[in-house]
Design a protein around this motif. Structure first.
Motif, mmCIF file in Angstrom:
data_model
loop_
_atom_site.group_PDB
_atom_site.id
_atom_site.type_symbol
_atom_site.label_atom_id
_atom_site.label_comp_id
_atom_site.label_asym_id
_atom_site.label_seq_id
_atom_site.Cartn_x
_atom_site.Cartn_y
_atom_site.Cartn_z
ATOM 1 N N ARG A 80 0.803 -1.249 0.067
ATOM 2 C CA ARG A 80 -0.033 0.021 0.165
ATOM 3 C C ARG A 80 0.965 1.087 0.050
ATOM 4 N NH1 ARG A 80 -4.845 -1.113 4.327
ATOM 5 N NH2 ARG A 80 -6.213 -2.485 2.918
ATOM 6 N N PRO A 81 1.470 1.665 -1.039
ATOM 7 C CA PRO A 81 2.249 2.956 -1.168
ATOM 8 C C PRO A 81 1.339 4.052 -0.781
ATOM 9 C CG PRO A 81 1.941 1.851 -3.441
ATOM 10 C CD PRO A 81 1.340 1.012 -2.528
ATOM 11 N N ALA A 82 2.017 5.177 -0.610
ATOM 12 C CA ALA A 82 1.389 6.465 -0.258
ATOM 13 C C ALA A 82 0.380 6.688 -1.374
ATOM 14 C CB ALA A 82 2.340 7.319 -0.014
ATOM 15 N N GLY A 83 -0.649 7.111 -0.838
ATOM 16 C CA GLY A 83 -1.763 7.662 -1.841
ATOM 17 C C GLY A 83 -2.750 6.494 -2.421
ATOM 18 N N THR A 84 -2.356 5.242 -1.767
ATOM 19 C CA THR A 84 -3.305 4.082 -2.008
ATOM 20 C C THR A 84 -4.635 4.417 -1.206
ATOM 21 O OG1 THR A 84 -1.404 2.455 -1.988
ATOM 22 C CG2 THR A 84 -3.866 1.622 -1.795
ATOM 23 N N VAL A 85 -5.824 4.140 -2.203
ATOM 24 C CA VAL A 85 -7.114 4.412 -1.673
ATOM 25 C C VAL A 85 -7.648 3.293 -1.019
ATOM 26 C CG1 VAL A 85 -9.147 5.215 -2.304
ATOM 27 C CG2 VAL A 85 -7.359 6.291 -3.249
ATOM 28 N N ILE A 86 -8.116 3.368 0.206
ATOM 29 C CA ILE A 86 -8.776 2.323 0.917
ATOM 30 C C ILE A 86 -9.999 2.786 1.392
ATOM 31 C CG2 ILE A 86 -6.495 1.194 1.568
ATOM 32 C CD1 ILE A 86 -7.201 1.999 4.594
ATOM 33 N N ALA A 87 -10.941 1.707 1.899
ATOM 34 C CA ALA A 87 -12.210 2.046 2.407
ATOM 35 C C ALA A 87 -12.237 1.754 3.859
ATOM 36 C CB ALA A 87 -13.157 1.300 1.816
ATOM 37 N N ASP A 98 -4.380 -3.674 8.259
ATOM 38 C CA ASP A 98 -3.723 -4.031 7.026
ATOM 39 C C ASP A 98 -3.875 -5.390 6.505
ATOM 40 O OD1 ASP A 98 -2.217 -4.380 4.565
ATOM 41 O OD2 ASP A 98 -0.597 -2.950 5.130
ATOM 42 N N PRO A 99 -4.419 -5.880 5.997
ATOM 43 C CA PRO A 99 -4.730 -7.371 5.352
ATOM 44 C C PRO A 99 -3.375 -8.121 5.090
ATOM 45 C CG PRO A 99 -5.783 -6.337 3.790
ATOM 46 C CD PRO A 99 -5.549 -5.396 4.854
ATOM 47 N N ALA A 100 -2.467 -7.132 4.700
ATOM 48 C CA ALA A 100 -1.160 -7.732 4.198
ATOM 49 C C ALA A 100 -0.147 -8.215 5.430
ATOM 50 C CB ALA A 100 -0.276 -6.627 3.253
ATOM 51 N N ARG A 107 -11.594 -13.389 15.534
ATOM 52 C CA ARG A 107 -10.405 -14.191 15.975
ATOM 53 C C ARG A 107 -9.361 -14.428 15.095
ATOM 54 N NH1 ARG A 107 -13.180 -18.381 16.342
ATOM 55 N NH2 ARG A 107 -14.387 -18.156 18.226
ATOM 56 N N GLU A 108 -9.387 -14.590 13.762
ATOM 57 C CA GLU A 108 -8.527 -14.584 13.015
ATOM 58 C C GLU A 108 -7.594 -12.973 12.880
ATOM 59 O OE1 GLU A 108 -10.431 -17.702 10.007
ATOM 60 O OE2 GLU A 108 -10.216 -15.703 9.433
ATOM 61 N N ALA A 109 -8.453 -11.905 13.120
ATOM 62 C CA ALA A 109 -7.930 -10.594 13.022
ATOM 63 C C ALA A 109 -7.141 -10.455 14.305
ATOM 64 C CB ALA A 109 -8.857 -9.683 12.702
ATOM 65 N N ALA A 110 -7.685 -10.900 15.333
ATOM 66 C CA ALA A 110 -6.765 -10.706 16.551
ATOM 67 C C ALA A 110 -5.584 -11.432 16.509
ATOM 68 C CB ALA A 110 -7.656 -11.274 17.680
ATOM 69 N N GLY A 111 -5.362 -12.673 15.801
ATOM 70 C CA GLY A 111 -4.203 -13.401 15.905
ATOM 71 C C GLY A 111 -3.376 -12.828 14.836
ATOM 72 N N LYS A 112 -3.518 -12.180 13.613
ATOM 73 C CA LYS A 112 -2.918 -11.547 12.828
ATOM 74 C C LYS A 112 -2.156 -10.119 13.632
ATOM 75 C CE LYS A 112 -3.315 -11.449 8.284
ATOM 76 N NZ LYS A 112 -3.990 -10.950 7.233
ATOM 77 N N ALA A 113 -2.954 -9.442 14.356
ATOM 78 C CA ALA A 113 -2.510 -8.342 14.932
ATOM 79 C C ALA A 113 -1.648 -8.645 16.076
ATOM 80 C CB ALA A 113 -3.565 -7.473 15.553
ATOM 81 N N TRP A 114 -1.769 -9.781 16.563
ATOM 82 C CA TRP A 114 -0.875 -10.114 17.610
ATOM 83 C C TRP A 114 0.626 -10.661 16.893
ATOM 84 C CZ3 TRP A 114 -0.478 -10.393 22.843
ATOM 85 C CH2 TRP A 114 0.440 -11.145 23.353
ATOM 86 N N GLN A 115 0.615 -11.131 15.862
ATOM 87 C CA GLN A 115 1.614 -11.657 15.224
ATOM 88 C C GLN A 115 2.303 -10.231 14.613
ATOM 89 O OE1 GLN A 115 3.154 -14.342 14.795
ATOM 90 N NE2 GLN A 115 1.388 -15.168 16.023
ATOM 91 N N TRP A 116 1.604 -9.243 14.360
ATOM 92 C CA TRP A 116 2.378 -7.936 13.908
ATOM 93 C C TRP A 116 3.039 -7.283 15.031
ATOM 94 C CZ3 TRP A 116 2.344 -2.846 15.013
ATOM 95 C CH2 TRP A 116 2.940 -1.959 14.100
ATOM 96 N N ALA A 117 2.313 -7.680 16.214
ATOM 97 C CA ALA A 117 2.699 -6.739 17.400
ATOM 98 C C ALA A 117 4.149 -7.471 17.896
ATOM 99 C CB ALA A 117 1.931 -6.851 18.605
#
Ligand code: G3I
Ligand code: 9MR
Length: 551
Positions: free
Chosen positions: A140-147, A216-218, A280-290
């Protein structure tokens, strides 16, 4: 003569406070529409407040239990506002405080059948939000448009901040987990009312859906906020078309997100298994990022030296993350029962823990672990320590409550009067209700009720701090919606910040001492703004007290 303007339960403590000098020692109660004296009492001795030049006398009429509408009369000092005594006095406050979130919804039109005179068009759609240069990533480079549509406006401003959503959601979800029966019947007349979910969860899901879009799903990291570059003027939402941005991901935002989604997952499981799984999946991915970014601060001032445009809206730039680790680990452990999370809780059990605030969320983990059922015996020692800490804090609160000038826990320390001091009072009430639930010792419940009395009028300003409640409440909150809508009455059910001698807004204050530094002016954002993280502990406190009233 100041008191809880919403009134009193027949069989609970009742106190009015006389804040001007009086010669005599007596007071009495009459019905609001007659001179007949129905109760007589003696005033307590004069007490000089330690946080202002106010001297008080306490009129304790707890022994008066008759339902009806009354006034307290103190010969030589006049009379109190009219107040009701009945078992239903706090129900409307609980409804209004939760309904306050509906009015903060950003991307739906508020229809008259739900919003009454405060109906309005939808605000910011946030369907085309720019990735700020400071948040750029490979995918997601600068200026990428997301919702990133939906969610509540944070406060008097129109931005949406993950860190502040964190404690807000944690507090509301905990209110539901602690008092599910009460919330099953609490109807706030919102579009979802009448569906399978209690309205507190309907309201929380509205903001949860937004929070999920901020990940960020990535990589699982969560952006600190969705925001304008600068605060909007005093206009209705969506009028200005200034670009909106998501800004740098941070550890506090990502761990708060992990905690909220983990807690939401277990609560929503019976109602909406698909959303629960997503959480639950979002929490797990956030934890991994942290784990990859264990201490990445959102440091707005430093980012502004490097990236354009500069972002000048609220920072919520927490720099200590031990408490976020503890909270996220606690919620993930309770939901998943995976021991790796409990080992992180254990690692942080020695950390100091203090009253919750947006920057200080460790105790939310304590609350959840203390409430959790069927945990393995191996967790008992750590949880016992948590219990002792909560009770120690509650004991400290209860000890001094009846010697202070207003007989409230709130204001025992001058440090209670900070930006958002009302939330200090409400969060102290939550500590006390937790202590009550752990012990069934009524002193804690009564002290919690004393802080509700503080918020609803028994304080040195004589204001009830919730819009639309009681006989004297804020008319000019720093709340763009209330200022710009052309309607005289402010949006109801919103808790203003309260006394804050810091007065960072530089408005003229009539009183400047710690417990009186409040002014009902639209420009006074340091004491008269409203915010989602202040309403949430009010929802908890007033609903919890109402849920427990039969006890
Ligand atoms: O924590 C210290 C305390 O240790 C010290 O004794 C005290 C003395 O002044 O200051 C305390 O810090 C204050 C902190 O709030 C307390 O939570 C800071 O001075 C004060 O500047 C800080 O204010 C925050 C404010 O934003 C300014 O950044 C508030 O917590 C926070 O609630 C408020 O949040 C704003 C958002 O940025 C934008 N949206 C509206 C929202 C509500 O006003
Ligand atoms: O309206 C803003 C409020 O929501 C924030 O809590 C506050 C502190 O960040 O800032 C307010 O915006 C003011 C800005 O900081 C300075 N110029 C005046 C703005 C309000 O009138």
């Amino acid at each position: 003569i100041t008191l809880n303007q919403a009134g009193f339960y027949p069989h609970a403590p009742k106190i009015a406070v006389v804040t001007q000098p009086v010669k005599g020692d007596s007071f009495y109660i009459t019905p609001s529409h007659s001179q007949q004296i129905v109760f007589r009492g003696r005033l307590g001795k004069a007490t000089r407040s330690v946080h202002s030049s106010t001297t008080t006398r306490i009129a304790d009429f707890s022994a008066f239990t008759t339902p009806g509408d009354f006034v307290v009369v103190v010969p030589g000092a006049g009379q109190s506002p009219v107040f009701p005594v009945n078992a239903g006095v706090y129900h409307p406050v609980a409804v209004a405080a939760l309904k306050g979130y509906y009015y903060q919804r950003s991307n739906i039109p508020l229809e008259a059948r739900f919003a009454g005179q405060w109906h309005r068009p939808a605000g910011h759609p946030d369907t085309a939000v720019l990735v700020h240069p400071g948040a750029a990533s490979a995918t997601r480079p600068a200026g990428t448009v997301i919702a990133t549509p939906g969610g509540w406006y944070d406060a008097g401003d129109y931005n949406k901040y993950i860190v502040n959503s964190g404690i807000t959601m944690g507090t509301l979800l905990s209110a539901y987990e602690d008092f599910p029966g009460y919330f099953k019947q609490l109807n706030t007349n919102i579009p979802e009312s009448g569906d399978a979910l209690p309205d507190i969860l309907n309201e929380a899901v509205y903001n949860l859906q937004w929070m999920l879009t901020m990940q960020d799903p990535a990589d699982g990291g969560v952006y600190n906020k969705c925001t304008n570059a600068d605060f909007d003027g005093m206009v209705m939402p969506g009028v200005t078309k200034a670009p909106r941005y998501v800004v740098q991901k941070g550890t506090a935002a990502t761990l708060d997100f992990a905690a909220v989604t983990a807690q939401a997952a277990r609560i929503l499981q019976p109602f909406n298994p698909a959303l629960a799984t997503q959480c639950r999946e979002a929490a797990g991915k956030a934890w991994q990022w942290a784990l990859q970014h264990p201490a990445l601060r959102y440091d707005q001032d430093s980012l502004n030296k490097v990236y354009q445009p500069a972002i000048t809206t609220g920072g919520y730039g927490d720099r200590y993350f031990a408490d976020e680790w503890l909270w996220a680990a606690s919620e993930l452990y309770i939901t998943t029962r995976d021991p790796q999370f409990f080992s992180v809780v254990e690692k942080h059990i020695g950390d100091p823990v203090s009253l919750p605030s947006w920057a200080n969320v460790g105790m939310l983990g304590y609350y959840s672990l203390l409430r959790a059922k069927d945990l393995p015996a191996s967790t008992a020692t750590v949880i016992q320590q948590m219990k002792e800490r909560v009770l120690a804090l509650a004991n400290q609160y209860v000890m001094a409550a009846n010697t202070s000038a207003f007989h409230t826990v709130m204001g025992q320390s001058p440090g209670d009067f900070i930006w958002g001091s009302s939330s200090v009072a409400a969060n102290q009430g939550i500590v006390l209700l937790n202590a009550y639930r752990l012990t069934r010792d009524r002193r804690y419940a009564y002290a919690a009720l004393g802080n509700l009395d503080y918020l609803l009028g028994r304080n040195a300003t004589t204001y009830c701090f919730v819009t639309g409640i009681g006989s004297k409440s804020p008319l000019h909150p720093h709340h763009r919606l209330s200022i710009a809508d052309g309607i005289t009455a402010p949006v109801p059910g919103l808790l203003v910040g309260g006394p804050n001698p810091g007065r960072q807004d530089k408005s003229t204050y009539e009183f400047t001492e710690p417990e009186t530094a409040y002014t009902d002016k639209a420009g006074a954002y340091a004491s008269n703004e409203i915010a989602i993280n202040w309403n949430a502990p009010l929802v908890y406190l007033v609903s919890g007290i109402d849920a427990l009233k039969e006890e």
